[in-house]
Design an enzyme around this catalytic site. Sequence first.
Site, PDB file in Angstrom:
ATOM      1  N   LYS A  77      14.265 -41.387  50.781  1.00 61.35           N
ATOM      2  CA  LYS A  77      14.322 -39.982  51.207  1.00 61.35           C
ATOM      3  C   LYS A  77      12.922 -39.457  51.538  1.00 61.35           C
ATOM      4  O   LYS A  77      12.716 -38.822  52.564  1.00 61.35           O
ATOM      5  CB  LYS A  77      14.944 -39.095  50.106  1.00 61.35           C
TER       6      LYS A  77
ATOM      7  N   ARG B 162      20.923 -31.588  43.870  1.00 60.44           N
ATOM      8  CA  ARG B 162      21.265 -32.792  43.116  1.00 60.44           C
ATOM      9  C   ARG B 162      22.481 -32.577  42.224  1.00 60.44           C
ATOM     10  O   ARG B 162      22.909 -33.502  41.537  1.00 60.44           O
ATOM     11  CB  ARG B 162      20.087 -33.150  42.231  1.00 60.44           C
TER      12      ARG B 162
ATOM     13  N   ARG C 226       7.535 -50.916  44.292  1.00 63.58           N
ATOM     14  CA  ARG C 226       6.655 -49.785  44.599  1.00 63.58           C
ATOM     15  C   ARG C 226       5.669 -49.588  43.437  1.00 63.58           C
ATOM     16  O   ARG C 226       4.478 -49.403  43.654  1.00 63.58           O
ATOM     17  CB  ARG C 226       7.512 -48.527  44.806  1.00 63.58           C
TER      18      ARG C 226
ATOM     19  N   ARG D  56       4.133 -43.778  39.108  1.00 61.13           N
ATOM     20  CA  ARG D  56       4.995 -42.692  38.611  1.00 61.13           C
ATOM     21  C   ARG D  56       5.517 -43.036  37.226  1.00 61.13           C
ATOM     22  O   ARG D  56       5.971 -44.148  36.990  1.00 61.13           O
ATOM     23  CB  ARG D  56       6.167 -42.494  39.576  1.00 61.13           C
TER      24      ARG D  56
ATOM     25  N   ARG E 212      18.045 -42.829  35.822  1.00 61.66           N
ATOM     26  CA  ARG E 212      18.008 -42.080  37.095  1.00 61.66           C
ATOM     27  C   ARG E 212      19.221 -42.432  37.951  1.00 61.66           C
ATOM     28  O   ARG E 212      19.817 -41.565  38.595  1.00 61.66           O
ATOM     29  CB  ARG E 212      16.699 -42.374  37.852  1.00 61.66           C
TER      30      ARG E 212
HETATM   31  P1  ADP Z   1      13.810 -40.049  42.998  1.00 64.90           P
HETATM   32  O1  ADP Z   1      12.917 -41.055  43.664  1.00 64.90           O
HETATM   33  O2  ADP Z   1      14.314 -40.513  41.664  1.00 64.90           O
HETATM   34  O3  ADP Z   1      14.880 -39.539  43.873  1.00 64.90           O
HETATM   35  P2  ADP Z   1      12.381 -37.468  42.857  1.00 64.90           P
HETATM   36  O4  ADP Z   1      10.944 -37.540  43.125  1.00 64.90           O
HETATM   37  O5  ADP Z   1      13.248 -36.773  43.867  1.00 64.90           O
HETATM   38  O6  ADP Z   1      12.857 -38.922  42.561  1.00 64.90           O
HETATM   39  O7  ADP Z   1      12.633 -36.768  41.433  1.00 64.90           O
HETATM   40  C1  ADP Z   1      12.029 -37.235  40.238  1.00 64.90           C
HETATM   41  C2  ADP Z   1      12.626 -36.517  39.029  1.00 64.90           C
HETATM   42  O8  ADP Z   1      12.422 -35.095  39.153  1.00 64.90           O
HETATM   43  C3  ADP Z   1      14.139 -36.656  38.851  1.00 64.90           C
HETATM   44  O9  ADP Z   1      14.497 -37.848  38.162  1.00 64.90           O
HETATM   45  C4  ADP Z   1      14.452 -35.387  38.021  1.00 64.90           C
HETATM   46  O10 ADP Z   1      14.077 -35.522  36.672  1.00 64.90           O
HETATM   47  C5  ADP Z   1      13.542 -34.360  38.654  1.00 64.90           C
HETATM   48  N1  ADP Z   1      14.187 -33.654  39.794  1.00 64.90           N
HETATM   49  C6  ADP Z   1      13.802 -33.689  41.093  1.00 64.90           C
HETATM   50  N2  ADP Z   1      14.602 -32.919  41.852  1.00 64.90           N
HETATM   51  C7  ADP Z   1      15.529 -32.396  41.013  1.00 64.90           C
HETATM   52  C8  ADP Z   1      16.654 -31.526  41.181  1.00 64.90           C
HETATM   53  N3  ADP Z   1      16.987 -31.047  42.385  1.00 64.90           N
HETATM   54  N4  ADP Z   1      17.365 -31.188  40.097  1.00 64.90           N
HETATM   55  C9  ADP Z   1      17.055 -31.642  38.871  1.00 64.90           C
HETATM   56  N5  ADP Z   1      16.021 -32.466  38.637  1.00 64.90           N
HETATM   57  C10 ADP Z   1      15.271 -32.849  39.684  1.00 64.90           C
END
Ligand code: ADP
Length: 206
Positions: free
Chosen positions: A24, A98, A137, A149, A160
Amino acid sequence: MTTQTETLTRMVNVILLGPPGAGKGTQAELLVKNHGLVQLSTGDMLRQAKASGSELGKRVAEVMERGELVTDDIVIGLIKEKLSNTEAKGFIFDGFPRTLAQADALAALLKETGVTLSAAIELQVDDKILVERILNRAEQARAAGQPVRADDNAETLTQRLAAYHAQTAPLIEYYKSKGALKSVDAMGEIDAIATELNAIVSQTPA
Ligand code: ADP
């Protein structure tokens, strides 16, 4: 051509849906470059909050490190703030919504600001590949001496993915029922996927 900048004459707002590691963020960056859209990544916003040491950052850090979702109120608040950018040609929602509650909140916010959702684009990738991609990664970042990360490890990744399947995957049906869903096979090359996304963005109705 994925490198060409197309001048959009209308506002385009797309959601990128997909599991962790689906690409994404990578695709959102390319859409920013190709179409001048504004990327709204709740993951990036939360990581920035954590890095800044703010109260919010402290509250979300542990949740993120466990691979769970932070509360809807927090992320909805973050998005709301950014949507007030009226200069934007359009937004790419990356990692938001989400949950179904976030999707409803986004619909209400868009309505309030008079903005239309152009499409929710699902990036389809098998779980097996996701684990590999994310661990690679992390390995590459480590080898390059870059920060890794805190949630890019095998244990957190399992959580996740579980959170994705339980809380986020239902959004696919949600947007399908609204006639807004576009699905893209995201197992191939970055450029090929970007070409498909460009086509979707260019074809979305005004
Ligand atoms: P990923 O690569 O897992 O999709 P993101 O960078 O989008 O990772 O998100 C990392 C973390 O941030 C998620 O695992 C969650 O804990 C939190 N997070 C991000 N966006 C949201 C959201 N819209 N609602 C709830 N938690 C979120």
